[in-house]
Design an enzyme around this catalytic site. Structure first.
Site, PDB file in Angstrom:
ATOM      1  N   ARG A 111      11.546  60.461  -2.648  1.00  0.00           N
ATOM      2  CA  ARG A 111      13.253  60.183  -3.115  1.00  0.00           C
ATOM      3  C   ARG A 111      13.470  59.900  -1.592  1.00  0.00           C
ATOM      4  NH1 ARG A 111      15.424  65.335  -6.149  1.00  0.00           N
ATOM      5  NH2 ARG A 111      15.010  66.580  -4.131  1.00  0.00           N
ATOM      6  N   CYS A 115      14.032  53.432   5.634  1.00  0.00           N
ATOM      7  CA  CYS A 115      14.700  53.470   6.655  1.00  0.00           C
ATOM      8  C   CYS A 115      16.454  53.821   6.862  1.00  0.00           C
ATOM      9  CB  CYS A 115      14.575  52.138   6.788  1.00  0.00           C
ATOM     10  SG  CYS A 115      14.923  51.846   8.333  1.00  0.00           S
ATOM     11  N   ASN A 149      22.014  61.566  -1.997  1.00  0.00           N
ATOM     12  CA  ASN A 149      21.324  62.585  -2.847  1.00  0.00           C
ATOM     13  C   ASN A 149      20.912  63.582  -1.672  1.00  0.00           C
ATOM     14  OD1 ASN A 149      21.213  64.541  -4.960  1.00  0.00           O
ATOM     15  ND2 ASN A 149      19.245  65.181  -4.470  1.00  0.00           N
ATOM     16  N   GLU A 150      21.646  64.923  -1.459  1.00  0.00           N
ATOM     17  CA  GLU A 150      20.747  65.538   0.188  1.00  0.00           C
ATOM     18  C   GLU A 150      20.172  64.550   1.158  1.00  0.00           C
ATOM     19  OE1 GLU A 150      18.324  67.701  -2.150  1.00  0.00           O
ATOM     20  OE2 GLU A 150      19.492  69.100  -2.759  1.00  0.00           O
ATOM     21  N   GLU A 305      25.096  72.070  -6.746  1.00  0.00           N
ATOM     22  CA  GLU A 305      23.616  72.193  -7.900  1.00  0.00           C
ATOM     23  C   GLU A 305      23.655  73.496  -7.572  1.00  0.00           C
ATOM     24  OE1 GLU A 305      20.543  69.797  -6.642  1.00  0.00           O
ATOM     25  OE2 GLU A 305      21.153  67.908  -6.289  1.00  0.00           O
ATOM     26  N   HIS A 356      11.325  72.605 -13.998  1.00  0.00           N
ATOM     27  CA  HIS A 356      12.610  73.150 -13.765  1.00  0.00           C
ATOM     28  C   HIS A 356      13.401  74.047 -14.221  1.00  0.00           C
ATOM     29  CE1 HIS A 356      16.298  74.009 -10.925  1.00  0.00           C
ATOM     30  NE2 HIS A 356      15.853  73.141  -9.787  1.00  0.00           N
TER      31      HIS A 356
HETATM   32  C1  GLA Z   1      17.878  69.171  -5.438  1.00  0.00           C
HETATM   33  C2  GLA Z   1      17.568  68.044  -6.262  1.00  0.00           C
HETATM   34  C3  GLA Z   1      17.995  67.359  -6.884  1.00  0.00           C
HETATM   35  C4  GLA Z   1      16.426  68.791  -7.873  1.00  0.00           C
HETATM   36  C5  GLA Z   1      16.655  69.942  -6.825  1.00  0.00           C
HETATM   37  C6  GLA Z   1      15.368  71.058  -7.872  1.00  0.00           C
HETATM   38  O1  GLA Z   1      18.380  70.032  -4.806  1.00  0.00           O
HETATM   39  O2  GLA Z   1      19.362  67.281  -5.372  1.00  0.00           O
HETATM   40  O3  GLA Z   1      17.479  66.328  -7.435  1.00  0.00           O
HETATM   41  O4  GLA Z   1      15.674  67.876  -7.239  1.00  0.00           O
HETATM   42  O5  GLA Z   1      16.785  70.167  -5.830  1.00  0.00           O
HETATM   43  O6  GLA Z   1      15.793  72.192  -7.164  1.00  0.00           O
HETATM   44 ZN    ZN Z   2      13.685  52.555   9.964  1.00  0.00          ZN
END
Ligand code: GLA
Ligand code: ZN
Length: 669
Positions: A111, A115, A149-150, A305, A356
């Site tokens: 994930r 690019c 996300n992140e 989170e 998890h």
């Molecule tokens: C990150 C991600 C989540 C999950 C958690 C697990 O924070 O954003 O999707 O993978 O880690 O701790």
């Molecule tokens: Zn690229």
């Protein structure tokens, strides 16, 4: 930042994983009510569910969940799905896959691996984002947008390289200016055209520090640009606020830049609680990280989170002991969070996160320890709602900049592999944290207004403009503390000439730092300062003070014994302190900042704070103050309050608080 009158309580919810068993969705709603959840973060990584084939869209899951959520009083934070591309898309448009720094092209998988430049990916993402905006953007259940996300990582494909060359051309205008800024006569690395520039690589360039620094700035700019395109798309039909989930001190992106296009900051917090040596170190580091996140916009944030019980991706994934999840949640609130949110609602059946921690276990029912703790916290948070909108009001700011850390990491010198800039920052922060004096963690280029004390640990990269502003801060009556390695280079990482600290700061501190001695990790140097003996480790700078510079401490061993290691210098209406060494064990920093806080009238909120207990204050516009008293030790702690206060959750009046191990309370002061 105000999203709700309630403390937001919820987290990541992935109903699409249970598409074949929609009766589970109804069970989820029943359990969410029991857990006092008022929020669910929907849609993270759901691209292939929303667009299973090119141009074929399916909104049946979010449609159903929005409806159920509304009926059950659960608000939605809706994520855009860009964090994980569908398989068909990678197959059809391989340009969207990343190229790694060693120039290998990634194959499909995992994930957050797209690019950052690819026009195809941007168009596909904008398309789905606009559709989500059109469908849910005005839905009364929609609280906010969660972009991707992140965000993390970088791409080295030809498209990204071309974008980097453009970025450099915009920045420098002429290639001569780039050559000068990057000092490319060194090793014959001169460029004749912007198009010749190749991003850094382990199989190529790593030694031109101007390049490595600009590349990291570019990656941040390109990520922010990608985010901006997504924000524009969700804004097509919606005016709900947007955020993305940050990761604290993550080193790959300058979060201060990245957070600019967002309306508010949120972050994902996974501390290592339960270490054999105790939890105080983790508690302090986590507190510092919350403060960093709050300081991004000098505004409250969301704890997007956290885990209700344990992670699965660390080397050791220990269970949180009873009470720890509540304590860690209160800690986030204490530092300005407006929410407690978890990853994840329900454990998935397969793939890497099946083990998890989650609110709902594979077992599926509510009579588990974890569910019980979550539900009890949810109930308690409803009683703590008066804290919403209140915030810490620090008069102390610590400086922390990503490009400074990058420059120090690149620097060939000192202890080469790990300069421990984070550790140096924590060393300065700890005395304030222990005293319950709240701090912001700001960028050197930001405003210093409202602070009476600025602390600049290892502020190695410091351009003339910053030096001028720091000087003005002191001249106008501020107190500035800096440590070793101050202002050695400018914004291009070119060394200042004429002595360190450069760019005029020598005058402010009344000294010149002539040499920096690096020690082996096990070595110690004796010092005597403020009438006591202490130990230094890692770094000892050798100072040449001016005649009017006060010497508050000297080295006691090594060839520089007898020379100053701690100085104070009056400058204008203010004062500048210089700490020339790294404190070995925190004893010196504790004593130094206690004394300084006393002089500056920075008061502890309680008369006495026992070891392992953290006290933080949030205040609101009405002048109400809320005291968070949190026991991170594994023993009972009695905390005298000095006067009568009431417990926010039930109004009970107290003049002493007795906290069990991992206990914590919120008081109305
Ligand atoms: C990150 C991600 C989540 C999950 C958690 C697990 O924070 O954003 O999707 O993978 O880690 O701790
Ligand atoms: Zn690229």
């Amino acid at each position: 930042m105000k999203l709700s009158d309630k403390i937001i309580f919820g987290g990541d919810y992935n109903p699409e994983q249970w598409r074949e068993t929609p009766e589970i969705w109804d069970e989820d709603m029943r359990l969410m009510r029991l857990a006092h959840w008022n929020e669910a973060t929907l849609g993270v990584f759901s691209f292939a569910e929303l667009e299973p084939e090119e141009g074929v869209f399916d909104f049946s899951v979010p449609d159903a969940i929005f409806e159920k959520a509304e009926q059950n009083g659960v608000k939605i934070i809706l994520s855009t799905p860009s964090g994980a591309m569908p398989r068909w898309m990678a197959e059809k448009y391989p340009e969207i896959l990343r190229t790694l720094d060693d120039r290998r092209k990634a194959v499909y998988g995992r994930r957050e691996n797209h690019c950052l430049t690819s026009p195809v990916y941007r168009e596909k993402v904008a398309e789905i984002d606009r559709k989500l905006s059109e469908r849910y953007g005005k839905n009364p259940a929609l609280l906010a947008w969660h972009i991707s996300n992140e965000f993390n990582g970088e791409c080295h494909c030809p498209l990204c390289r071309a974008a980097f060359c453009d970025f450099l051309e915009k920045k420098y205008g002429t290639v001569d200016r780039l050559n000068a800024a990057w000092w490319t006569r060194f090793w014959s690395h001169r460029a004749n055209a912007f198009s010749e520039i190749e991003p850094p690589s382990p199989i190529g360039e790593t030694c031109v520090h101007g390049l490595t620094l600009d590349w990291k700035r570019f990656v941040t700019a390109q990520t922010a640009d990608f985010a901006r395109a997504e924000i524009e798309a969700v804004r097509a039909f919606s005016d709900r606020p947007v955020t993305t989930n940050l990761m604290g001190f993550y080193q790959g992106l300058d979060y201060r830049e990245l957070s600019k296009p967002f309306d508010f900051v949120s972050w994902d917090n996974y501390p290592v609680w339960g270490k054999p040596e105790g939890d105080e170190g983790t508690a302090a580091w986590t507190a510092l990280t919350h403060d960093l996140m709050r300081s991004m916009k000098r505004e409250n944030f969301l704890l997007m989170e956290s885990t209700p019980s344990h992670t699965n991706w660390k080397d050791v994934n220990k269970l949180y002991r009873p009470g720890m999840m509540r304590l860690a949640s209160l800690q986030a609130l204490a530092h300005g969070s407006e929410s407690v949110q978890y990853f994840q609602w329900r454990k998935s059946r397969g793939s890497s996160e099946k083990m998890h921690g989650a609110v709902v276990d594979h077992y599926g029912k509510e009579d588990t320890r974890v569910f019980g703790e979550v539900a009890a916290l949810g109930e308690e948070l409803e009683k703590l709602a008066p804290i919403v909108g209140s915030t810490p009001r620090p008069r102390v700011a610590l400086l922390y900049d990503w490009d400074n850390v990058w420059a120090l990491q690149d620097l060939q010198g000192m202890q080469k592999k790990n300069k421990q800039v984070g550790g140096a920052l924590l060393r300065q922060y700890l005395p304030f944290w222990r005293a319950g004096i709240s701090c912001d963690v700001i960028g050197r280029r930001e405003s210093y207004e409202g602070y009476s004390l600025l602390v600049a640990p290892m502020t190695y990269l410091c351009e003339a403009e910053t030096a001028k502003r720091l000087a003005a801060f002191v001249r106008e009556g501020g107190t500035l503390v800096a440590t070793y390695a101050l202002a050695q280079t400018d914004e291009n990482d070119l060394c200042h000439l004429g002595g360190f600290p450069g760019a005029g700061l020598s005058e402010v501190f009344g000294l010149r730092a002539e040499e920096l001695d690096t020690l082996y990790p096990e070595e110690r140097v004796k010092i005597s300062a403020l009438g006591e003996s202490y130990l230094a480790k890692d770094y000892c700078e050798i100072l040449k003070p001016e005649a009017d510079t006060e010497i508050l401490g000297v080295y006691e061993s090594e060839f520089y014994a007898g020379t100053p290691c701690l100085t104070s210098h009056a400058y204008g209406k203010g004062r500048a302190y210089y700490i020339a060494f790294r404190d070995a064990d925190g004893a010196f920093s504790g004593a130094f900042y206690r004394r300084l806080a006393g002089e500056l009238g920075l008061e502890s909120p309680l008369p006495e704070i026992p070891a392992g207990v953290s006290v933080q204050v949030r205040e609101n516009e009405k002048g109400e103050a809320f005291l968070f008293v949190l026991n991170f030790s594994r023993e009972e702690r009695r905390v005298p309050l000095g006067r009568e206060m009431t417990l926010l959750k039930n109004g009970e009046a107290l003049s002493e608080l007795v906290l069990p191990p991992y206990g914590g309370e919120v008081l109305r002061a």
